[in-house]
Motif scaffolding. Structure first.
Motif, PDB file in Angstrom:
ATOM      1  N   ALA A 134       0.543   7.352 -12.468  1.00 14.23           N
ATOM      2  CA  ALA A 134      -0.613   8.196 -12.145  1.00 14.23           C
ATOM      3  C   ALA A 134      -0.578   8.624 -10.687  1.00 14.23           C
ATOM      4  CB  ALA A 134      -1.910   7.448 -12.452  1.00 14.23           C
ATOM      5  N   LEU A 135      -0.164   7.717  -9.808  1.00 12.40           N
ATOM      6  CA  LEU A 135      -0.073   8.055  -8.390  1.00 12.40           C
ATOM      7  C   LEU A 135       1.023   9.084  -8.154  1.00 12.40           C
ATOM      8  CD1 LEU A 135      -0.845   7.605  -5.429  1.00 12.40           C
ATOM      9  CD2 LEU A 135       0.729   5.661  -5.397  1.00 12.40           C
ATOM     10  N   ILE A 136       2.163   8.894  -8.768  1.00 11.29           N
ATOM     11  CA  ILE A 136       3.269   9.849  -8.611  1.00 11.29           C
ATOM     12  C   ILE A 136       2.866  11.231  -9.124  1.00 11.29           C
ATOM     13  CG2 ILE A 136       5.614  10.404  -9.406  1.00 11.29           C
ATOM     14  CD1 ILE A 136       6.078   7.312  -9.454  1.00 11.29           C
ATOM     15  N   ALA A 137       2.080  11.258 -10.193  1.00 13.40           N
ATOM     16  CA  ALA A 137       1.620  12.531 -10.759  1.00 13.40           C
ATOM     17  C   ALA A 137       0.542  13.197  -9.919  1.00 13.40           C
ATOM     18  CB  ALA A 137       1.095  12.302 -12.176  1.00 13.40           C
ATOM     19  N   GLY A 138      -0.018  12.481  -8.943  1.00 10.19           N
ATOM     20  CA  GLY A 138      -1.061  13.046  -8.105  1.00 10.19           C
ATOM     21  C   GLY A 138      -2.454  12.908  -8.665  1.00 10.19           C
ATOM     22  N   ASP A 139      -2.622  12.099  -9.717  1.00 11.91           N
ATOM     23  CA  ASP A 139      -3.951  11.885 -10.280  1.00 11.91           C
ATOM     24  C   ASP A 139      -4.839  11.081  -9.334  1.00 11.91           C
ATOM     25  OD1 ASP A 139      -3.107  13.228 -12.553  1.00 11.91           O
ATOM     26  OD2 ASP A 139      -2.491  11.380 -13.561  1.00 11.91           O
ATOM     27  N   VAL A 140      -4.232  10.266  -8.500  1.00  9.06           N
ATOM     28  CA  VAL A 140      -4.921   9.519  -7.450  1.00  9.06           C
ATOM     29  C   VAL A 140      -4.083   9.662  -6.180  1.00  9.06           C
ATOM     30  CG1 VAL A 140      -5.964   7.848  -9.049  1.00  9.06           C
ATOM     31  CG2 VAL A 140      -3.726   7.365  -8.032  1.00  9.06           C
ATOM     32  N   GLN A 141      -4.617   9.218  -5.053  1.00  8.29           N
ATOM     33  CA  GLN A 141      -3.896   9.385  -3.788  1.00  8.29           C
ATOM     34  C   GLN A 141      -3.180   8.117  -3.315  1.00  8.29           C
ATOM     35  OE1 GLN A 141      -7.482  10.200  -3.713  1.00  8.29           O
ATOM     36  NE2 GLN A 141      -6.864  12.180  -4.562  1.00  8.29           N
ATOM     37  N   LEU A 184       7.103   7.831  -3.509  1.00  6.60           N
ATOM     38  CA  LEU A 184       5.931   7.214  -2.904  1.00  6.60           C
ATOM     39  C   LEU A 184       6.243   6.853  -1.463  1.00  6.60           C
ATOM     40  CD1 LEU A 184       4.785   4.795  -5.774  1.00  6.60           C
ATOM     41  CD2 LEU A 184       3.859   7.052  -5.225  1.00  6.60           C
ATOM     42  N   ARG A 185       5.211   6.856  -0.631  1.00  5.49           N
ATOM     43  CA  ARG A 185       5.372   6.473   0.775  1.00  5.49           C
ATOM     44  C   ARG A 185       4.677   5.127   0.997  1.00  5.49           C
ATOM     45  NH1 ARG A 185       3.553  11.003   3.901  1.00  5.49           N
ATOM     46  NH2 ARG A 185       5.725  11.695   3.832  1.00  5.49           N
ATOM     47  N   LEU A 190       0.859  -1.178   0.000  1.00  7.84           N
ATOM     48  CA  LEU A 190       0.000   0.000   0.000  1.00  7.84           C
ATOM     49  C   LEU A 190       0.894   1.226   0.000  1.00  7.84           C
ATOM     50  CD1 LEU A 190      -2.813   1.357   0.279  1.00  7.84           C
ATOM     51  CD2 LEU A 190      -2.529   1.177   2.763  1.00  7.84           C
ATOM     52  N   VAL A 191       0.794   2.025  -1.062  1.00  3.94           N
ATOM     53  CA  VAL A 191       1.614   3.226  -1.181  1.00  3.94           C
ATOM     54  C   VAL A 191       0.741   4.440  -1.434  1.00  3.94           C
ATOM     55  CG1 VAL A 191       3.768   2.135  -1.932  1.00  3.94           C
ATOM     56  CG2 VAL A 191       2.012   2.675  -3.620  1.00  3.94           C
ATOM     57  N   ALA A 192       1.227   5.583  -0.989  1.00  5.20           N
ATOM     58  CA  ALA A 192       0.498   6.842  -1.141  1.00  5.20           C
ATOM     59  C   ALA A 192       1.425   7.897  -1.722  1.00  5.20           C
ATOM     60  CB  ALA A 192      -0.033   7.311   0.212  1.00  5.20           C
ATOM     61  N   ASN A 193       0.827   8.888  -2.349  1.00  4.57           N
ATOM     62  CA  ASN A 193       1.564  10.062  -2.823  1.00  4.57           C
ATOM     63  C   ASN A 193       1.745  10.998  -1.633  1.00  4.57           C
ATOM     64  OD1 ASN A 193       2.017  12.780  -3.758  1.00  4.57           O
ATOM     65  ND2 ASN A 193       1.474  12.101  -5.807  1.00  4.57           N
ATOM     66  N   PRO A 194       2.982  11.266  -1.194  1.00  4.51           N
ATOM     67  CA  PRO A 194       3.190  12.084   0.004  1.00  4.51           C
ATOM     68  C   PRO A 194       2.599  13.479  -0.096  1.00  4.51           C
ATOM     69  CG  PRO A 194       5.215  10.957  -0.642  1.00  4.51           C
ATOM     70  CD  PRO A 194       4.239  10.770  -1.764  1.00  4.51           C
ATOM     71  N   SER A 206      -5.423   3.899  -7.944  1.00  5.44           N
ATOM     72  CA  SER A 206      -5.120   3.364  -9.264  1.00  5.44           C
ATOM     73  C   SER A 206      -4.777   1.882  -9.164  1.00  5.44           C
ATOM     74  CB  SER A 206      -3.937   4.118  -9.888  1.00  5.44           C
ATOM     75  OG  SER A 206      -2.784   3.997  -9.069  1.00  5.44           O
ATOM     76  N   THR A 207      -5.016   1.153 -10.254  1.00  5.44           N
ATOM     77  CA  THR A 207      -4.593  -0.251 -10.351  1.00  5.44           C
ATOM     78  C   THR A 207      -4.208  -0.535 -11.792  1.00  5.44           C
ATOM     79  OG1 THR A 207      -6.705  -1.274 -10.992  1.00  5.44           O
ATOM     80  CG2 THR A 207      -6.337  -0.875  -8.633  1.00  5.44           C
ATOM     81  N   SER A 208      -3.713  -1.748 -12.035  1.00  5.40           N
ATOM     82  CA  SER A 208      -3.355  -2.148 -13.394  1.00  5.40           C
ATOM     83  C   SER A 208      -4.555  -2.669 -14.170  1.00  5.40           C
ATOM     84  CB  SER A 208      -2.255  -3.217 -13.353  1.00  5.40           C
ATOM     85  OG  SER A 208      -2.704  -4.369 -12.692  1.00  5.40           O
ATOM     86  N   GLY A 209      -5.747  -2.595 -13.598  1.00  4.44           N
ATOM     87  CA  GLY A 209      -6.947  -2.979 -14.327  1.00  4.44           C
ATOM     88  C   GLY A 209      -7.983  -3.647 -13.452  1.00  4.44           C
ATOM     89  N   VAL A 210      -9.211  -3.702 -13.929  1.00  2.00           N
ATOM     90  CA  VAL A 210     -10.307  -4.352 -13.214  1.00  2.00           C
ATOM     91  C   VAL A 210      -9.984  -5.839 -13.044  1.00  2.00           C
ATOM     92  CG1 VAL A 210     -12.743  -4.995 -13.301  1.00  2.00           C
ATOM     93  CG2 VAL A 210     -12.022  -2.719 -14.066  1.00  2.00           C
TER      94      VAL A 210
END
Length: 323
Positions: free
Chosen positions: A193-200, A218-219, A127-131, A156-160
């Protein structure tokens, strides 16, 4: 040592040294199907196994990428292949468990249509988050933040139906929390996407996000393995975070067609296990975040059946629908 005991101890070597009774196996190159494009986890594991199994079997073992339909194209090809040991498949948790949980009309049955060879490797999710997008510095902070912001949160994920998707949905069920799922085409895109801040936040395989964690982009808040991982020893397990029965791994396994004769399966099992346990294989695979399992076929079948039951329940409880 009596003759019977010597024979028992020599059995694994004989499996590799002799062809199966009444069959000259292998009589031609063995094809190792890979249900995804080159460079992914299944492809890496297949090529590691193929490189060493060729010498043990006395015939080339050729990895062949057969992507399509979330792994169903290669899985169908294996189910229809001659059950003579010359066609195998190295596939993922999705191909051998999650697809069946998510898609009731799947054109193959991952238990009925395949004979197990070995559970090759596992890797935990992290489990990682954008700081910058989430102030939480640990899991307790994450839990509080999610309770307050879940309706506006996204992951975000790699797909459904991916391992990361179902892992987050399982966590949401345990925490009785909410967050919007944003699927991407692959783990690398989800991490970007997470690094860009599009998701948390996101769950990702350790190998995908370890470099970003080390670089501070990432944290890491929690790892889903039973024990702390030496790559990120400061990150607590789910149990340490107060979430019981939350050991979750993504995994790769080797299968053969269902009707493959037992002597051939035994020889394939021995060759794949020896290939995976070779020190160079272990070093290569552990270096990119995999834990080498190299289980017996029977152990893998028990594991697969338990995984199917687990993810069917998550899909049902979270009301997940395939795209």
């Amino acid at each position: 040592m009596n003759f019977t005991r010597r024979a028992v101890l020599a059995a694994p070597a004989l499996l590799l040294a002799r062809p199966a009774p009444a069959q000259d196996f292998p009589s031609r190159p063995v094809t190792m199907l890979v249900p995804f494009v080159a460079g992914g986890p299944s492809d890496i594991v297949a090529r590691v196994v193929a490189a060493r199994a060729a010498g043990l079997l006395g015939q080339p073992v050729v990895a062949e990428n057969r992507p399509g339909a979330n792994g169903a194209v290669a899985a169908q090809a294996l189910a229809r292949a001659q059950p003579d040991g010359h066609t195998l498949l190295t596939g993922s948790i999705g191909v051998f468990a999650i697809n069946a949980a998510l898609r009731p009309n799947l054109p193959y049955d991952p238990v009925r249509d395949f004979a197990p060879v070995t559970l090759a490797v596992t890797t935990p999710n992290v489990l990682v988050a954008n700081p910058a997008a989430m102030p939480a510095r640990d899991f307790a902070g994450f839990r509080g933040w999610l309770a307050a912001n879940g309706a506006r949160a996204s992951y975000s994920t790699s797909g459904v139906g991916s391992s990361e998707h179902l892992t987050m949905e399982l966590l949401k069920l345990r925490l009785r929390a909410d967050a919007q799922h944003i699927p991407y085409q692959g783990g690398a895109a989800a991490a970007t996407a997470l690094i860009a801040g599009d998701v948390q936040m996101t769950f990702q395989n350790l190998g995908t996000v370890a470099p970003h964690i080390a670089a501070g982009r990432l944290r890491a808040l929690m790892v889903t393995s039973a024990a702390r991982n030496p790559t990120i020893p400061e990150v607590p397990t789910a149990a340490e975070c107060g979430i019981e029965d939350f050991v979750v791994t993504s995994w790769q396994a080797v299968m053969a067609p269902a009707a493959t004769p037992a002597p051939i399966l035994a020889r394939l099992e021995a060759a794949c296990i020896e290939s995976l346990r070779h020190p160079e294989s272990v070093q290569r695979l552990s270096g990119i975040g995999f834990d080498v399992v190299a289980s017996s076929a029977a152990e893998y079948r028990r594991f697969q059946v338990a995984e199917l039951a687990r993810w069917r329940e998550v899909v049902r409880a979270a009301e997940i629908r395939a795209e």
